[in-house]
Write an enzyme that holds these catalytic residues in place. Structure first.
Site: not given
Length: 451
Positions: A65-67, A162-163, A166, A204, A216, A273
């Protein structure tokens, strides 16, 4: 007295979020398209025959995560929950958009007017993909006008906010749709899908203004059923070489991956973020490195040169501490410590999966959550309650997943205990005075494609 009465009240039943079979999702979105854009002259059947349906999955990240924006490793799977888009190509440059999830936010514009900062709201994620694919065509000797206008309507069973990506599911369903109607042929190969993912990432980052990494979109376009996607985010790697499909069949070991949607909605465009990403980039520059992956590789290599596990752990801690001492503030040190240790945990978890030891990955998930909570500071009350309640109810390991600040947690559970763990988490939320969470089972599923 009120607290005692609340404790004695029956625990609420878990609320399960079901995925849609593709035929159901396709039918729903076709009906929504017909309602949004009824026949406008000519033969109605001819117009309807032009409507094509595409779908892309949300994702859940097992670890890492966050990598991604630190050139690290992550390990997502595609969810069975998908976003569906009904798309009708046009011969002009007009784009018309409507969404079942945003009924009051239809959007109309022209492709030539789409640019960073020019489109706001959910439409930026759709129009931005068309813009980015046009930019790609121009950069590779083609013409942006190959991408023409379209009418599109969206419906989705990916939980919103919801992380679970989406937004990437939206972008990638549109990306494979545009690829198809424009005849680009990119979705036919993994290398082409990497190009589509890059376009979705640009949409994005640049048009929607969310400075996320690339996990993602890569997951939504490049995952495979029954597998987790080991994604190496180092810049300069050949996109095909940057992924590896890792077998991920929890059911064979009597396990299941429970996703807990806390329904504490998160947002990645509120500055938190971006702030963490900027801190990591500044720390890498201070250390004279291009990114924090370089530091992680140095620390992991130093530890690997030693003998037994205890010595390796000590060498890892020593090498990391030496680097952290060179940073100017405690916040930077904590952020960097998370990234380096999370990359190492990802490698360790993949090694366990390769060895057929999925039941042993729980401690790595627990350590990941502690690091995200304490060092990266992206957890939330709802996430911590979910993780602790799942562990107490028998989960082998649990952690928050996604960008954080709300969103979802995951728990590795014995398959026969999935419902009981979900009920226990729902009860913990009720006792804490929190809104009811939602639950789904994460089964590694298919990537984006036509329906």
């Amino acid at each position: 007295m009120a607290a005692r009465l609340q404790a004695l009240a029956p625990a609420p039943a878990a609320q399960w979020v079901e995925s849609w079979p593709d035929d159901v999702g396709a039918d729903r979105v076709r009906q929504a398209f017909a309602a949004a854009y009824p026949a406008e002259g000519g033969d109605e059947a001819d117009g309807a025959s032009e409507v094509r349906v595409y779908a892309a999955p949300g994702r859940v990240n097992i670890i890492g995560e966050h990598t991604d924006y630190n050139a690290g490793l992550c390990l997502p799977i595609a969810l069975p929950h998908r976003t569906y888009v009904a798309l009708r190509p046009r011969t002009d440059s007009v784009v018309r958009l409507a969404s079942a999830q945003e009924p009051g936010a239809a959007w109309t514009g022209r492709l030539e007017d789409v640019a960073p900062g020019a489109v706001t709201g959910w439409a930026a994620y759709v129009a931005g993909v068309a813009w980015a694919l046009g930019q790609h065509l121009e950069a590779t000797g083609g013409s942006a006008e190959t991408v023409r206008g379209f009418d599109a309507v969206v419906d989705s069973c990916v939980p919103y906010g919801a992380g679970l990506s989406s937004s990437a599911a939206l972008e990638c369903s549109v990306a494979v749709g545009i690829d198809d109607v424009a005849g680009l042929g990119l979705a036919a190969t993994d290398a082409g899908r990497a190009t589509l993912a890059a376009a979705a990432i640009r949409a994005e980052n640049e048009v929607a203004g969310a400075p996320t990494g690339g996990m993602d979109q890569s997951a939504s376009l490049r995952c495979a059923p029954g597998h987790a996607l080991l994604l190496d985010c180092r810049p300069g790697l050949d996109p095909v070489d940057a992924v590896e499909q890792i077998p991920f069949d929890l059911s064979a070991e009597g396990l299941a991956l429970l996703v807990i949607d806390t329904r504490a909605e998160h947002a990645l465009v509120d500055g938190q973020y971006a702030q963490r990403r900027a801190t990591c980039e500044a720390a890498a520059a201070t250390l004279g490195l291009a990114n924090l992956r370089e530091l992680a590789d140095e620390v992991i290599t130093a530890a690997a040169a030693t003998g037994d596990p205890a010595a390796r752990e000590a060498a890892f801690a020593e090498a990391l501490a030496a680097a952290l001492d060179r940073l100017p503030d405690d916040v930077s040190r904590r952020r960097v410590r998370h990234v380096v240790t999370e990359i190492a945990r990802t490698q360790d978890l993949v090694s366990l999966l390769r060895a057929g030891r999925a039941s042993d990955v729980g401690p790595l998930m627990d350590a990941s959550h502690a690091s995200l909570r304490d060092d990266y500071e992206v957890s939330a009350t709802e996430l911590d309650v979910a993780v602790e309640a799942a562990r107490e109810a028998g989960a082998l390991g649990a952690r928050m997943t996604g960008g954080g600040f709300g969103g979802s947690a995951i728990a590795l559970v014995p398959a026969e205990r999935a419902s009981a763990v979900a009920d226990a988490v729902a009860g913990a939320f009720a006792r804490a005075g929190l809104g009811a969470p939602g639950f789904l089972l994460a089964v590694p599923s298919a990537p984006a494609g036509a329906c």
